[in-house]
Motif scaffolding. Structure first.
Motif, PDB file in Angstrom:
ATOM      1  N   ASP A  92      12.696   9.525  22.366  1.00 30.88           N
ATOM      2  CA  ASP A  92      12.519   8.077  22.513  1.00 30.88           C
ATOM      3  C   ASP A  92      11.679   7.483  21.387  1.00 30.88           C
ATOM      4  O   ASP A  92      11.769   6.300  21.087  1.00 30.88           O
ATOM      5  N   MET A  93      10.837   8.298  20.801  1.00 36.11           N
ATOM      6  CA  MET A  93      10.034   7.787  19.693  1.00 36.11           C
ATOM      7  C   MET A  93      10.857   7.692  18.415  1.00 36.11           C
ATOM      8  O   MET A  93      10.356   7.258  17.382  1.00 36.11           O
ATOM      9  N   GLY A  94      12.094   8.147  18.495  1.00 37.66           N
ATOM     10  CA  GLY A  94      12.963   8.034  17.333  1.00 37.66           C
ATOM     11  C   GLY A  94      13.200   9.353  16.617  1.00 37.66           C
ATOM     12  O   GLY A  94      13.875   9.394  15.595  1.00 37.66           O
TER      13      GLY A  94
ATOM     14  N   GLN B 130      12.008  15.966  30.314  1.00 36.70           N
ATOM     15  CA  GLN B 130      11.271  14.713  30.163  1.00 36.70           C
ATOM     16  C   GLN B 130      10.578  14.665  28.805  1.00 36.70           C
ATOM     17  O   GLN B 130      10.589  13.643  28.122  1.00 36.70           O
TER      18      GLN B 130
ATOM     19  N   ARG C 145       2.580  12.253  20.839  1.00 34.81           N
ATOM     20  CA  ARG C 145       2.934  11.093  20.031  1.00 34.81           C
ATOM     21  C   ARG C 145       2.532  11.231  18.566  1.00 34.81           C
ATOM     22  O   ARG C 145       3.298  10.905  17.670  1.00 34.81           O
TER      23      ARG C 145
ATOM     24  N   TYR D  23      13.740  -2.120  15.522  1.00 31.16           N
ATOM     25  CA  TYR D  23      12.648  -1.150  15.542  1.00 31.16           C
ATOM     26  C   TYR D  23      11.314  -1.883  15.621  1.00 31.16           C
ATOM     27  O   TYR D  23      10.442  -1.562  16.423  1.00 31.16           O
TER      28      TYR D  23
ATOM     29  N   PHE E 224       9.082   5.595   9.583  1.00 31.60           N
ATOM     30  CA  PHE E 224       8.983   6.253  10.877  1.00 31.60           C
ATOM     31  C   PHE E 224      10.190   6.024  11.770  1.00 31.60           C
ATOM     32  O   PHE E 224      10.309   6.648  12.811  1.00 31.60           O
ATOM     33  N   GLY E 225      11.056   5.123  11.389  1.00 33.35           N
ATOM     34  CA  GLY E 225      12.189   4.818  12.252  1.00 33.35           C
ATOM     35  C   GLY E 225      13.422   5.613  11.867  1.00 33.35           C
ATOM     36  O   GLY E 225      14.431   5.555  12.545  1.00 33.35           O
TER      37      GLY E 225
ATOM     38  N   ARG F 261       8.931  -1.510  18.766  1.00 34.33           N
ATOM     39  CA  ARG F 261       7.911  -0.483  18.554  1.00 34.33           C
ATOM     40  C   ARG F 261       6.682  -0.946  17.805  1.00 34.33           C
ATOM     41  O   ARG F 261       5.676  -0.257  17.794  1.00 34.33           O
TER      42      ARG F 261
ATOM     43  N   ASP G 171       9.076  24.563  33.301  1.00 35.79           N
ATOM     44  CA  ASP G 171       9.642  23.604  34.259  1.00 35.79           C
ATOM     45  C   ASP G 171      10.767  22.827  33.585  1.00 35.79           C
ATOM     46  O   ASP G 171      10.548  22.147  32.590  1.00 35.79           O
TER      47      ASP G 171
ATOM     48  N   ASN H 206      12.581  20.213  34.459  1.00 33.87           N
ATOM     49  CA  ASN H 206      12.533  18.755  34.393  1.00 33.87           C
ATOM     50  C   ASN H 206      11.458  18.253  33.457  1.00 33.87           C
ATOM     51  O   ASN H 206      11.630  17.252  32.775  1.00 33.87           O
TER      52      ASN H 206
ATOM     53  N   ILE I 170      13.005  13.842  26.234  1.00 33.20           N
ATOM     54  CA  ILE I 170      13.334  12.413  26.259  1.00 33.20           C
ATOM     55  C   ILE I 170      12.220  11.614  25.592  1.00 33.20           C
ATOM     56  O   ILE I 170      12.460  10.759  24.742  1.00 33.20           O
ATOM     57  N   LEU I 171      10.984  11.934  25.959  1.00 34.97           N
ATOM     58  CA  LEU I 171       9.858  11.173  25.412  1.00 34.97           C
ATOM     59  C   LEU I 171       9.797  11.328  23.894  1.00 34.97           C
ATOM     60  O   LEU I 171       9.584  10.366  23.165  1.00 34.97           O
TER      61      LEU I 171
ATOM     62  N   THR J 116      11.034   7.692  32.436  1.00 35.42           N
ATOM     63  CA  THR J 116      11.758   8.945  32.230  1.00 35.42           C
ATOM     64  C   THR J 116      11.343   9.985  33.261  1.00 35.42           C
ATOM     65  O   THR J 116      11.698  11.151  33.155  1.00 35.42           O
TER      66      THR J 116
ATOM     67  N   VAL K  67       2.625   4.253  15.497  1.00 35.93           N
ATOM     68  CA  VAL K  67       3.717   4.910  16.209  1.00 35.93           C
ATOM     69  C   VAL K  67       3.191   5.698  17.405  1.00 35.93           C
ATOM     70  O   VAL K  67       3.763   5.673  18.487  1.00 35.93           O
ATOM     71  N   ASP K  68       2.070   6.395  17.230  1.00 39.12           N
ATOM     72  CA  ASP K  68       1.612   7.225  18.350  1.00 39.12           C
ATOM     73  C   ASP K  68       0.772   6.424  19.343  1.00 39.12           C
ATOM     74  O   ASP K  68       0.346   6.950  20.365  1.00 39.12           O
TER      75      ASP K  68
ATOM     76  N   GLN L  82      12.146  20.111  41.964  1.00 38.38           N
ATOM     77  CA  GLN L  82      13.043  21.045  41.279  1.00 38.38           C
ATOM     78  C   GLN L  82      12.285  22.167  40.578  1.00 38.38           C
ATOM     79  O   GLN L  82      12.873  23.166  40.202  1.00 38.38           O
ATOM     80  N   SER L  83      10.973  21.991  40.399  1.00 37.15           N
ATOM     81  CA  SER L  83      10.234  23.060  39.747  1.00 37.15           C
ATOM     82  C   SER L  83      10.306  24.344  40.564  1.00 37.15           C
ATOM     83  O   SER L  83      10.213  25.418  40.018  1.00 37.15           O
TER      84      SER L  83
END
Ligand code: SF4
Lengths: 752, 322
Positions: free
Chosen positions: B205-207, B198, B172, A252, A238-239, A256, B192, B194, B201-202, A569, A152-153, A534-535
């Motif tokens: 995204d891994m579930g 992010q 991860r 999955y 893990f899912g 993945r 920050d 954003n 999201i990450l 992303t 997974v990682d 934007q920071s």
């Protein structure tokens, strides 16, 4: 779907389901319906069954509904003359096969036949006194968790289920070593005419087991079910999915779990049927024998079944062929393998990026005034790129005196499923950063004005020309694994060779220039955003269209497009234009929406072609400010590099304070300097003819490009008519100059 | 003449996601109760505009080794408790902490370098000694964090610990460990908006479901960037209330660590006399950092001084109008 495969898989499924049904009834007769059925050390019952059906098998009788379901999934073998869609039937058969196979393994446990023991000989490590070697059987839950986390990682790139036997013991060992080297988990099962890859590996003294990431399941095809059970359990663990959510569990696995089946040797009906089951997980099958390919993708991410007859693989010997076979597997499944450390004899890191190599400290240089040097990255077909290959063509360092020079051509070939021709320049520009990261190596410039120096210390530590290739390969793969699958580098150091290849590179640079020039706002339907700033300017969004670079000058449309592929992303997101609200001012509804949502709902409209109505906001990193000078009926362009007073009565820093911070200020706009050479330079406001004043550094540094632009709009003398800080630092002076030079803005319609 | 004044109120469309920490016996863990944070439909403490179903809570920071570099003020205040994480956690619980933030500093490769197994055993001991939900932090070095937190996650599967820290460069493994063992992950971004989004999201995204993620926006201590943190938290919360899903996670601030790091909270000598008594000064530094973070929208403040626990609990109660 090939009819042959479909027919074989359906036949295989019919056979194994019948076998399971028979064995089940026999077992029930022998042990009674309540006899417990279980795989050892797992809380997932029979996992494939649990995942597909949400059904817990605890006793023999619990297998009856499983077999019943498997039978319902069977189809008749297609007739010779029927040519149509077998995919559905084949996949159903695959699932039926998996259920039947798992049931059979469950029954074998009841009969005490699992894990399988094989006669390996007493000299095999792990065998008992009588030479019996116990295979692994299903993977226990503890190991599942430990490997599951790594899958997974991403530490473990994926797993390979090998079924059958390799051409020779030597090939078997090579294949497994190649997979191990990449950290890929290997599951072993199956046989060809009684010989299994497990036998081959044991004979060669290869250590099998959890510790070496090579797990022998059994000498028959049926035991390959443990690999799919492993995948199912890892999805359940893990899912976050529940037993019975078959579709989600399979998806999955598809997205993945980077697994594939490698079928070695002849593929019989049962192997086809099992492969069909693996396809429903999104796991493709690669066979080393001649079988029909199923290339169109759909269920798996890429191809379904790929045939690569072993003896036809190009290579000097079987070992090379084995290596290529593994490489193909990795490509087909899209397994990403990274190089974590740059393999060079000097230190490497961003700390060395700014380091300079002075002439006295230099061992050798390429480019600059001393010789020609270029770098060229191109995309090739996967077949033409041999992963990790570095070739140096021409003389080495030895023949060159200290402080001397050689010509150099760096040709980087990349291939990747998601690679696009358009990304070539984006990746090529990274070579600069990559090479600079090495201690004692300095890189300046790009394309055919590249200039590289290597220090004496670096060479003393063993740094050689080929290491430039090592750096590029390692870093490309680690930074751009999203688009780059493999890289090879050729370094030319002979004068003739460099000149020849440089001509190729220069042709490519020209093509790219033309391509970029031809890239217009109209030719695309999607712009890109950038929210990196934007920071510090929370409400600022850059919208980047092909004909306007980001206002910092660092990002153009292609960069953003590539950056989005690499980091989906990240700060660069696609912005489909949507409906055009105003073609003249350049306003689109989706752009407005996007900006509204991403500016913390503070900017609701955004035009691209005028600075007078809802212009793009300015964050603070703009290279230039353009600002309305109402008295002159035009605009001035003030460069960040220009410290002098402008006709607006303010210097750059004062103006930047006014315009920056993410504000939308009609009449004032921060831009990247190359926007000045765009055909879409404030077109709604009258375009380039409006430029009445421009910092002289801009005139000087972009003279040629500006001149071309001005000529193309029929104003070849415009450059001379535009005032600058040497002749006008106030409105009065400016007006006088404009009158005197007859600037066109004076006679244009009012700007607002 | 009577005048009626109508207070203008804002109605928000969004809601902060509720994240539950800890699991009771019925839920597969061993906690006496669970703590839920988040759920706000209004800005901090503006109860007249929306709901605050779960008030912010105090977590007490506990180390598994005696913290050599802590201010003497802190060490004195805790006394012998700092020698044993079990005693320390029990005292913190008795003082009113709602969560224990256990930092497994003993595993620091540059220090004692304790093994992941030892660390996992420490977590089990603390779980056995107190019945509050736990937040567990690795030593703060990516590779070791991963090894340690994986071991902890497995050994305490089902306890719904919050594990940290996930950062963009290293999330991860920790997320995978949370996925496999039913825990919550803490994600930290460097002040920050954003990058925080992010990271969310990450991680998701891994579930990992969003109701199993806490956001640590990185806390600037009072006088050391607190205003940046404040403004980023404010923006994250505005985003959340406006309906931006990836900002709708509860916020956690490591207040104690940042406040007590600063000179003002540490230096007894060589500072202007007007700064006054060190013990008082350090405590104030932590309390002011904490209250500012609460005002900015913090859902969990992690504190170091034993007295801060009660004081900040009191502040929260008052702000909640209780
Ligand atoms: S100024 Fe440059 S970096 Fe900043 S948002 Fe715009 S394009 Fe991105």
């Amino acid at each position: 779907m090939s009819r042959l495969i479909a027919a074989a898989a359906i036949r295989g499924a019919n056979g194994v389901v019948a076998q399971a049904s028979q064995e089940l009834e026999a077992a029930i007769a022998a042990y009674g319906p309540d006899k417990p059925v279980a795989f050892p050390n797992t809380a997932y019952y029979l996992p494939v069954t649990l995942g597909f059906m949400g059904h817990r098998v605890e006793r023999l009788a619990d297998l009856r509904p499983v077999i019943k379901h498997a039978k319902e999934l069977l189809h008749p073998v297609p007739q010779q003359r029927l040519w149509l869609p077998y995919l559905g039937e084949t996949l159903d058969s695959g699932v039926a096969t998996l259920l039947a196979e798992e049931a059979i393994e469950g029954i074998r446990f009841v009969r005490g036949e699992e894990p399988q023991k094989i006669q390996a000989g007493t000299d095999v490590e792990g065998a008992d006194d009588s030479g019996l070697y116990t295979l692994n059987g299903p993977i226990d839950d503890v190991q599942l968790r430990s490997w599951g986390i790594q899958l997974v990682d991403g530490r473990m790139p994926g797993f390979a289920a090998i079924v059958g036997a390799a051409k020779s013991n030597e090939v078997a060992v090579k294949i497994v070593r190649e997979l191990q080297q990449r950290g890929i988990l290997v599951f072993l099962s199956g046989n060809v005419n009684g010989r299994s890859i497990i036998d081959q590996l044991l004979e060669e003294g290869v250590q099998l087991g959890y510790d070496t990431y090579t797990v022998p399941f059994g000498r028959d095809t049926i035991s390959a079910i443990y690999a799919l059970g492993f995948a199912m359990r890892s999805a359940l663990t893990f899912g976050g999915m529940k037993a019975g959510q078959a579709r989600d569990l399979l998806l999955y696995n598809k997205y993945r779990v980077f697994a594939f089946v490698l079928a070695l040797g002849e593929v019989d009906d049962l192997k086809y049927a099992t492969a069909a089951g693996a396809i429903s997980y999104g796991f493709p099958t690669i066979a080393d024998t001649l079988i029909p390919n199923i290339l169109p993708t759909g269920v798996t991410q890429y191809e379904h079944v790929v045939s690569m007859p072993f003896d036809e693989i190009p290579g000097a010997n079987d070992l090379e062929r084995a290596e290529k076979l593994v490489q193909k597997c990795i490509e087909v499944r899209g397994v990403k393998v990274k190089i974590s450390k740059v393999p060079i004899p000097v230190a490497y890191g961003s700390a060395f990026e700014g380091e300079r190599v002075r002439r006295e400290a230099m061992r050798i240089e390429f480019g600059g005034r001393a010789s020609s040097c270029f770098e060229y990255l191109r995309m090739l077909d996967p077949d033409q790129v041999e992963p990790g290959k570095i070739t140096v063509v021409g003389p080495g360092l030895d023949g060159v005196a200290d402080g001397g020079a050689l010509p150099l051509g760096i040709v980087v070939d990349v291939a990747g499923r998601k690679m696009q021709k358009d990304f070539e320049p984006v990746l090529e520009r990274q070579i600069h950063h990559f090479v600079n990261g090495a201690e004692g190596v300095q890189h300046i410039g790009q394309r055919d004005i590249t200039w590289i120096r290597i220090s004496k210390t670096a060479v003393a530590k063993g740094f050689d020309i080929r290491h430039l290739g090592e750096i590029v390969i390692a870093r490309m793969l680690s930074e751009f694994s999203a688009i780059v699958d493999k890289v090879q580098v050729t370094l030319y150091t002979g004068k003739a060779e460099v000149e020849k290849t440089m001509a190729l590179a220069q042709a490519a640079y020209r093509d790219r220039n033309e391509r970029v020039a031809g890239l217009t706002d109209e030719s695309v339907d999607t712009y890109y955003s950038c929210t990196l700033c934007q920071s510090f300017a929370p409400n600022h969004v850059c919208i980047i269209n092909p004909e306007r670079v980001g206002l910092c000058g660092a990002y153009n449309w292609l960069d953003c497009k590539a950056s989005h592929q690499i980091n989906p992303t990240g700060p660069n997101q696609p912005v489909p234009k949507g409906m055009c609200v105003d073609p003249v001012r350049g306003e689109w509804d989706n752009v407005n929406d996007f900006v509204y949502r991403h500016s913390n709902q503070s900017v609701s409209r955004f035009t691209l072609y005028t600075m007078m109505d809802a212009p793009m906001t300015s964050c603070g990193c703009f290279e230039c400010i353009i600002m309305l000078i109402p008295e002159a009926n035009g605009v001035m362009v003030l460069s960040r590099e220009d410290p002098s007073m402008s006709p607006a009565g303010m210097t750059f820093s004062t103006l930047a304070g006014l315009a920056g911070g993410g504000l939308q200020t009609p009449g004032m706009m921060g831009v990247g300097k190359y926007y000045l050479t765009s055909k879409k330079f404030i077109p709604a406001d009258g375009g380039h003819r409006r430029i009445v004043w421009m910092s002289s550094v801009l005139k000087d540094s972009m003279r040629e490009d500006l001149q071309t632009m001005f000529s193309s709009i029929g104003e070849p003398d415009l450059m001379d008519k535009i005032a600058d800080e040497t002749v006008a630092t106030s409105v009065e002076e400016l007006l006088a100059v404009l009158e005197e030079r007859g600037h066109p803005a004076l006679t244009m319609d009012p700007m607002f | 003449m009577p005048v009626t004044v109508e207070v203008p109120t804002e109605k928000w469309a969004g809601k902060v996601i509720e994240v539950k920490l800890g699991a009771t016996k019925e839920e597969g863990g061993s906690r006496a109760g669970t703590v839920t944070v988040g759920g706000e439909t209004t800005l901090p403490f503006l109860t007249f505009e929306g709901g605050i179903p779960n008030q912010p809570v105090v977590a007490a920071e506990v180390w598994d080794v005696e913290p050599a570099d802590w201010s003497p003020v802190l060490l004195e205040a805790w006394g012998n408790a700092v020698k044993d994480p079990v005693v320390w956690a029990q005292q913190a619980a008795a003082l009113g902490a709602k969560l224990i933030a256990l930092k497994l500093r003993s595993t620091d490769p540059d220090g004692q370098n304790a093994s992941p197994a030892e660390a996992a055993a420490t977590v089990k001991r603390v779980l056995a000694a107190v019945d509050l939900p736990l937040l567990v932090y690795g030593p703060g070095q990516a590779e070791k964090d991963n090894d340690v937190l994986v071991a902890v996650a497995e050994a305490s599967a089902g306890e719904r610990l919050a594990l940290g820290l996930c950062e963009q460069s290293n999330y991860r493994t920790i997320v995978a460990a949370c996925l496999g063992n039913g825990h919550v992950a803490i994600g930290r971004a460097p002040i920050d908006v954003n990058m925080q989004k992010q990271l969310n999201i990450l991680m998701s995204d891994m579930g990992l479901p969003l109701d199993r993620i806490l956001m640590d926006p990185t806390t600037g201590g009072l006088g050391y960037g607190i205003e940046y943190t404040y403004s980023v938290m404010e923006r994250l919360r505005f985003g959340a209330l406006q309906g931006d899903r990836m900002t709708q996670l509860p916020l956690i601030n490591t207040v104690g660590e940042e406040a007590w790091r600063q000179k003002e909270a540490k230096a007894a000598e060589g500072v202007p006399e007007a700064w006054g008594d060190l013990a008082k000064r350090g405590l104030s530094w932590e309390m002011l950092t904490a209250t500012s973070m609460l005002e900015a929208g913090s859902d969990i403040v992690v504190l170091r001084h034993p007295n801060s626990i009660g004081i900040i609990n009191g502040v929260i109660a008052k702000l909640m109008g209780r």
